[in-house]
Design a protein around this motif. Structure first.
Motif, short mmCIF file in Angstrom:
data_model
loop_
_atom_site.label_atom_id
_atom_site.label_comp_id
_atom_site.label_asym_id
_atom_site.label_seq_id
_atom_site.Cartn_x
_atom_site.Cartn_y
_atom_site.Cartn_z
N PHE B 41 0.83 -1.21 0.00
CA PHE B 41 0.00 0.00 0.00
C PHE B 41 0.86 1.25 0.00
O PHE B 41 0.60 2.20 -0.73
N ASN B 45 1.06 3.93 -3.07
CA ASN B 45 0.76 5.33 -2.79
C ASN B 45 1.91 6.22 -3.24
O ASN B 45 1.69 7.29 -3.83
N ARG B 48 1.87 6.60 -6.93
CA ARG B 48 0.83 7.53 -7.38
C ARG B 48 1.27 8.97 -7.18
O ARG B 48 1.08 9.82 -8.04
N ARG B 75 -3.30 -7.04 -6.33
CA ARG B 75 -4.49 -6.22 -6.11
C ARG B 75 -4.78 -5.34 -7.34
O ARG B 75 -3.88 -4.70 -7.87
N PHE B 76 -6.04 -5.31 -7.70
CA PHE B 76 -6.42 -4.53 -8.87
C PHE B 76 -6.10 -3.05 -8.67
O PHE B 76 -5.58 -2.38 -9.57
N GLY B 77 -6.38 -2.58 -7.47
CA GLY B 77 -6.15 -1.16 -7.20
C GLY B 77 -4.69 -0.79 -7.40
O GLY B 77 -4.37 0.24 -8.01
N ARG B 80 -3.67 -0.85 -11.05
CA ARG B 80 -4.13 0.33 -11.77
C ARG B 80 -3.15 1.49 -11.58
O ARG B 80 -2.81 2.18 -12.54
N VAL B 81 -2.70 1.64 -10.35
CA VAL B 81 -1.72 2.69 -10.08
C VAL B 81 -0.44 2.45 -10.87
O VAL B 81 0.10 3.36 -11.52
N LEU B 84 -0.87 2.94 -14.69
CA LEU B 84 -0.98 4.35 -15.03
C LEU B 84 0.41 5.00 -15.01
O LEU B 84 0.79 5.72 -15.94
N ALA B 87 2.39 3.87 -18.02
CA ALA B 87 1.92 4.49 -19.26
C ALA B 87 2.40 5.93 -19.35
O ALA B 87 2.69 6.44 -20.42
N ASN B 112 -10.11 -11.56 -15.45
CA ASN B 112 -10.76 -10.28 -15.19
C ASN B 112 -10.57 -9.37 -16.41
O ASN B 112 -9.45 -8.99 -16.74
N TYR B 114 -11.11 -6.35 -16.88
CA TYR B 114 -10.56 -5.02 -16.64
C TYR B 114 -9.04 -5.06 -16.47
O TYR B 114 -8.34 -4.12 -16.82
N LEU B 118 -6.51 -2.96 -18.70
CA LEU B 118 -5.40 -2.16 -18.18
C LEU B 118 -4.12 -2.46 -18.95
O LEU B 118 -3.39 -1.55 -19.35
N ILE B 120 -3.75 -3.74 -21.92
CA ILE B 120 -3.77 -3.27 -23.31
C ILE B 120 -3.52 -1.76 -23.37
O ILE B 120 -2.72 -1.28 -24.16
N ASN B 121 -4.21 -1.06 -22.49
CA ASN B 121 -4.02 0.38 -22.43
C ASN B 121 -2.54 0.73 -22.24
O ASN B 121 -2.00 1.60 -22.90
#
Lengths: 161, 1143
Positions: B41, B45, B48, B75-77, B80-81, B84, B87, B112, B114, B118, B120-121
């Motif tokens: 975590f 953080n 991010r 963890r998905f969360g 995602r961080v 991002l 990218a 999943n 999503y 993520l 692919i993005n």
């Protein structure tokens, strides 16, 4: 193709940068600087297209934020404006009357929305509903996992509406 | 431990508005620490927060690895961080990007959707050539995913992969095609999008799909997609004109019906692109076309009339496009566009200006420019410069094709030259010179204008010198060069003494010394030319001449002290001139004078010569003239004593005259002025220019003593001596009898050149010309020599010359078309092929011809043909001609510039293609051919590093390679294959990280005798095949082309930038090049040879991507053969084979 997309505040602060073309770090810095100056120096009520290098800069102002996109020479200017507008509308629905502060504090969410709207500079879905739906689902997935961690300050309001 | 959250960070930055940097650097340090924290975590953080800071312009490459760690979180969360962050921050140079390959691969397989999304993005943002190759198969799989959400992302992302790995397009295009029939509209739209972008790079590939898109065009109602379809079909039009005709109607239907402005604009714009192609093969157009043109013009007009600036702008852009095919439709809206020039928005004004520039015709030029001039007066800055530039372009374009009234043009130029702070002074000045030199009928007018400009120059110079001095340069030149017109200038104001006097006083005034030296030099020269004209003119009174001389006397010494060599030289030679002619009194002390004179008498020759050399420079483009000049200089010497005598007499006079030299000797001085007038003229004003076509120049044989290496013509000396004795006998001969031009020496010339006197005039020159021409079998082309001479003798009526020397343009506004019509007849009859400046007059004539249809038609055709043939020549000719002007800085629109302009006028096929390097690869891909058996999806394998490479590779490389090895080892799925992997065979990306594992170092040292044979053999084969260009592309199968292209590209990127060639494999041939081909089972081998012939290289790619390159280096008698291959076996056997071949 959209080469890059910026959100610039009226004071010239960068609020969001997304690069779809290939740029090195120094090129990025220069592009941000140049484009910011270019856009901010335009008097209001002028044509929103600027020829810049071999690209076209398309911008539109929403409240205190300029949404700026660079496109290739063969691309349609008007549809780019519509893309920008679509993005703004989705942001608006997501945050519920979006303001600059929403984007500052939730910059990652703005990126996530943009990623659901576009890939590599191309629109992937023009339906606002679809974009919001997938963003919502993903946010929920995050919330499930977050154990009270650094989560959502300024959570989206609209999902409850 | 308690960390800052993102909002804490943002709040902190906002709280420290004054000096956020201290706060930010503290935060960065914190993040750095947090990244080392084992807690996921905390780490996520921190990442991010760093992503946020990165947006503010900070750079943290040290966080890249941590980013990957967060990406690989469960963890998905966190994912995602991480994604991002990746990218946003990864680019091609990021080293850890290699680590993402497996991560992404794994994510693609996630249940999943999503998570897949993520990945692919992220891939679309960070893709590199390596990633593209590795992940292409996986991503292609995803286009068949059960979720539309994934499919649409995958399709779009594929395009990004193609950009990095163009070969992939051939392998997977079928999948994209299938996506066009997808059940989800979003996927279809994405697929259309991808194909549109692809077609923009290489439309040929997608022609076969046109019917599909055509039906989409007529059936779909999704505007987002329709725009893409319209654009796609628009880009196909240039490849298939039949499509253009079919497209017109459906597009027109869209234009008429749609409400969406963006689609409307796209359709109109595409129509304007399609219209040029809509002509049928027999040249006719279908009935619908005029209606569609009107429709387009109508819609564009409504765009321009909109209050919305954006639409106004687009309307103008559309008009520009329409103008390329149907200029008439645009010209009708001229007033509308003119109104846009008053717009506040510079972007719109510039567009309108561009449009106006294009719609110029002979009829409306003057009106348009007059309107533009009004804007010039009101505007400022860059935009004004743009305006001026466009005006000059409009008027001078195609050699003044649209200009009818040169007087008017001169006035426009003069007005522009008075503007302050423009950047176009030099262009304006060279335009003035160009017009003055080439258009006889307006010369007097031009001189008048320039006189006005010069006399008022002080006023202008006071405010802003920036532009005017460059124009003054031209003004001085024009006035000086054509000083014979000064008499006829009628200035409205009074001048104190005479026009000549005031001009000279302006030119030589000490304040002019403030001008740039380039201009100063022209000023001095112009002053003496004007003086010469004054002497020659009947209307100047004696006291006026004396006053002119006073100015010289007073000011010239100042100029002689100039820091600039050129100015100094011109001033002093001018000064010496006047002394030699007895018109000026040396400024030295009387007792020194005689001594000085002795020195001078030695120098006089030199100074005379130097001044002549200057004139010589002015005339140099005439090769033959050198002949005349050389003679003239030689002949000058015998005359000198006479002059020195006269100078000494002058000095004597000075002694008695007590310094009041000028006043006392008024009459003598004036007499002398008159006496020397023609000589002065001859010396100062070069004979009229007779430009010679560049090609014709080449055909002329240079005069025998042009260079000093050749033997001298003995007869010349004979002539000289004869002349010398003649001169010494006569003793009375004055300088005016000596001539190297036409003006003074009528007596000399009246004797025919054959009679034994020296001919250093036109006769000598033309005889050479005609000789050269008859040598070319063109017959006696310069028939009119006598007539030319005759009208050269009476200096003026300018019109006479026009027919003889087509360099000059007529001012049809003033003098009508008579000249050129006559000129045409004369020219065709007399000059034939080598007529000077043929195309110039042809241009005029063709225009004249158009005016008079009765006789025009046939001639027009003829001259057009000629024009085409001569275009190049005329360009160079014009340059030559301009160079004659001396003074420098001419060349307004130089030839290549003109050529460019011409090009841009041409109908360009469809849209301007984006010329980015990144698309080069894509544009080369050809989809129309079936896949070759060796074209398969890249598979992931272990890379095997042959031991040999370690021998050669330095330690650093070793380390790097080991690092790379790590990655493949981590993959369990990878299989080892016997066949070795080609890592980066297709070297398309800019960076080539992965080295080809190569075999190297088989250097076959062979006996010298044999070496010559093999190297000779190799080199001979390579070079011979190179010359035999017919072998290069014949009989090539398309699928082989792709391989060869990749090879060729490698040659270009490598050290072998020389011509390379491909050799066809013929069974039975035994040359090395064929041996290689057979060994590899390759159809083609590519050879290349270095410039000096010391190196040759052969390369071939065979079945199974096996590659072999043989490098042959000859150094004296040692020849080195270097084998490189991606297959160890192959290299070995090749080296063995070559040894056998030689030993």
């Amino acid at each position: 193709m959209i080469e890059f997309l910026f959100l610039i505040s009226r004071q010239g602060k960068t609020r969001l940068t997304k690069w779809y073309g290939q740029y090195t770090v120094s090129e990025r810095a220069r592009a941000v600087r140049d484009v910011t100056n270019l856009v901010l120096s335009r008097p209001p009520k002028q044509c929103a297209f600027i020829e810049w290098k071999d690209k076209k800069i398309i911008y539109k102002r929403y409240a205190s934020l300029f949404f700026v996109a660079a496109i290739g020479n063969g691309d349609n200017e008007l549809i780019t404006l519509e893309k920008i507008h679509l993005f703004v509308e989705i942001l608006d629905r997501y945050f519920g009357n979006v303001c600059e502060l929403d984007i500052i504090f939730n910059f990652h969410r703005a990126y996530h929305i943009l990623d659901e709207l576009m890939i590599g500079g191309y629109i992937q879905d023009t339906s606002k509903k679809e974009v919001l739906k997938s963003c919502g689902t993903m946010d929920d997935m995050m919330d499930d996992e977050k154990e009270g961690g650094a989560g959502g300050s300024g959570r989206r309001n609209s999902s409850k509406k | 431990m308690f960390e800052k959250s993102l909002s804490d960070l943002v709040k902190g930055i906002r709280a420290n508005k004054r000096s956020p940097s201290a706060f930010i650097s503290a935060s960065i340090l914190e993040c750095k620490k947090e990244l080392k924290d084992p807690n996921e975590f905390v780490k996520a953080n921190a990442i991010r927060k760093l992503t946020f800071l990165r947006m503010m312009g900070y750079e943290f490459s040290w966080a890249n690895f941590a980013t990957i760690e967060v990406m690989s979180s469960q963890r998905f969360g966190h994912k995602r961080v991480g994604y991002l962050s990746a990218a946003q921050s990864f680019n091609e140079e990021t080293d850890v990007i290699l680590l993402t390959t497996n991560l992404l691969k794994k994510e693609f397989g996630s249940s999943n959707v999503y998570e897949v999304g993520l990945a692919i993005n992220c891939l679309s943002n960070i893709v590199t050539p390596d990633l593209a190759r590795e992940l292409l198969p996986d991503l292609t799989q995803l286009t068949q995913h059960s979720h539309g959400y994934i499919r649409k992302k995958a399709v779009l992302c594929l395009f990004k992969l193609f950009m990095k790995y163009p070969q992939g397009l051939r392998l997977t295009f079928d999948r994209i095609k299938q996506c066009l029939d997808d059940s989800e509209p979003a996927v279809v739209s994405c697929a259309v999008n991808v194909i549109t972008e692809l077609a923009d790079k290489n439309p040929k590939n997608y022609l076969l799909m046109a019917p599909h898109f055509f039906s989409l065009l007529t059936s779909s109602s999704n505007n987002w997609m329709l725009i893409k379809v319209v654009k796609l079909l628009g880009s196909l039009v240039s490849e298939e004109p039949r499509l253009a005709r079919k497209l017109l109607e459906p597009l027109a239907a869209i234009v008429e019906n749609t409400q969406a402005k963006s689609l409307l604009y796209e359709a109109v714009y595409t129509l304007t692109l399609a219209l040029p192609f809509a002509k049928k093969s027999d040249g006719s157009v279908s009935k619908a076309v005029p209606g569609i043109v009107d429709l387009c013009a109508d819609k564009l007009k409504s765009f321009v009339e909109e209050l919305d600036q954006n639409l106004k702008y687009l309307g103008l852009v559309g008009f520009v496009s329409l103008m390329r095919s149907y200029p008439k439709a645009v010209v009708n809206h001229r007033n509308l566009i003119l109104r846009c020039l008053c717009d506040d928005d510079v972007t719109i004004r510039s567009r309108a200006l561009e449009l106006l520039t294009g719609m110029v015709t002979r009829k409306n030029l003057q009106e348009l420019v007059d309107q533009l001039m009004q804007h010039v007066r009101l505007s400022e800055g860059d935009y004004r410069d743009e305006l001026i530039q466009k005006i000059i372009f409009m008027c001078s374009r195609d050699k003044y094709a649209f200009l009818t009234d040169f007087k008017w043009y001169i006035s426009v130029l003069v007005v522009m030259s008075r503007l302050h702070g423009t950047e176009h002074g030099d262009v304006i000045s060279s335009q003035i010179m160009d017009v003055a030199a080439r258009v006889f009928p307006v010369r007097d007018f031009c001189v008048g204008k320039m006189v006005g400009l010069l006399l008022k120059s002080e006023v202008v110079m006071g405010k802003s010198k920036s532009t005017i001095w460059e124009v003054l340069h031209a003004a001085a030149w024009v006035v000086g060069e054509y000083s014979n017109f000064i008499d006829s200038v009628d200035l409205q104001e009074n001048v104190p003494v005479s026009l000549h006097h005031s001009l000279i006083s302006v030119l030589l005034s000490p304040s002019s010394l403030g001008l740039p030296s380039r201009t100063q030099a022209v000023f001095v020269q112009a002053a003496i030319k004007i003086f010469a004209a004054a002497c020659n003119s009947g209307s100047t009174k004696p006291e006026q001449l004396v006053m002119c001389l006073d100015i010289f006397q007073a000011n010239l010494t100042l100029w002689m002290k100039s820091k600039d060599v050129e100015v100094q030289e011109r001033a002093s030679s001018c000064y010496r001139f006047l002394i030699v002619f007895g018109l000026l009194r040396p400024t030295k002390e009387p007792e020194l004078v005689t001594l000085e004179l002795d020195v001078m008498s030695n120098q006089e020759g030199a100074s005379l010569e130097s001044s002549k050399v200057e004139i010589d420079e002015n005339e140099s483009p005439q090769a033959d003239d050198l002949l005349g000049l050389v003679m003239a200089t030689t002949i000058e010497t015998p005359v000198l004593p006479v002059d020195v005598d006269s100078t000494i007499i002058t000095v004597d006079n000075t002694g008695s005259g007590d310094g009041s030299f000028g006043r006392v000797l008024d009459t003598t001085l004036t007499e002398r002025c008159r006496e020397h007038a023609s000589a002065l003229l001859t010396v100062c004003v070069p004979e009229p220019m007779k430009p010679v076509n560049a090609k014709a120049q080449k055909r002329l044989t240079p005069p025998s003593f042009h260079g000093f290496e050749g033997s001298l013509r003995a007869g010349l000396f004979h002539d000289l001596i004869k002349e010398d004795s003649m001169v010494s006998r006569k003793r009375k001969m004055t300088i005016e009898e000596v001539s190297f031009g036409f003006f003074g020496a009528r007596a000399t010339r009246s004797q025919p050149s054959s009679s034994g006197t020296i001919s250093f005039d036109e006769n000598g020159e033309t005889s050479d010309v005609s000789l050269a021409m008859s040598g070319n079998g063109k017959g006696p082309t310069l028939k009119d020599t006598p007539s030319q001479l005759s009208h050269l003798q009476n200096i003026s009526p300018p019109g006479d010359r026009v027919d003889g020397t087509p360099f000059y343009l007529t001012d049809s506004g003033v003098a009508g078309g008579n000249y050129s019509d006559d000129g045409d007849d004369d020219a065709d009859a007399d000059f034939g092929e080598i007529r000077l400046g043929v195309s110039d007059s042809d241009d005029d004539n063709s225009r004249e011809g158009a005016k008079k249809p009765a006789r025009g038609k046939g001639k027009k055709k003829k001259s057009k043909k000629k024009k085409e043939r001569k275009t190049d020549d005329s360009f160079s000719m014009r340059e030559d001609a301009l160079a004659i002007f001396g003074g420098g800085g001419v060349g307004v629109y130089r030839s290549d510039e003109e050529a460019n302009d011409d090009e841009s006028e041409e109908l360009t096929g469809g849209r301007v293609r984006e010329a980015g390097q990144e698309f080069d690869g894509l544009a080369q891909i050809d989809l129309t051919t079936p896949l070759a058996p060796d074209e398969v999806m890249p598979e992931r394998k272990h890379r095997e590093v042959p031991e040999h490479s370690i021998e050669l590779a330095s330690k650093q490389i070793k380390k790097k390679k080991e690092k790379r090895e790590k990655k493949p080892k981590r993959t369990k799925a990878a299989k080892k294959k016997e066949e070795e992997d080609v890592a980066d065979l297709l070297d398309f990306g800019a960076t080539n990280d992965v080295k080809v594992s190569e075999f190297r170092g088989k250097e076959a040292e062979i006996a010298p005798s044999a070496l010559n044979t093999i190297a000779g053999n190799l080199l001979a084969t390579v070079s011979s095949t190179m010359q035999d260009s017919s072998a290069i592309s014949l009989n090539l199968k398309p699928d082989e082309m792709a391989t060869l292209d990749s090879l060729a590209s490698e040659f270009v990127t490598g050290e072998w930038t020389e011509v390379s060639t491909k050799v066809k494999n013929e069974s039975g041939a035994t040359s090395p090049i064929h041996v290689i081909a057979r060994m590899l089972n390759a159809s083609f081998v590519e050879g290349s040879i270095s410039d000096d012939g010391s190196c040759a290289s052969l390369a071939a790619t065979g079945k199974g991507r096996k590659k072999l390159r043989v490098l042959v280096k000859c150094k004296g008698k040692v020849i080195k053969l270097d084998f490189k291959s991606n297959s160890k076996k192959l290299a070995k056997s090749a080296s063995k084979m070559f040894k056998e071949l030689v030993l």
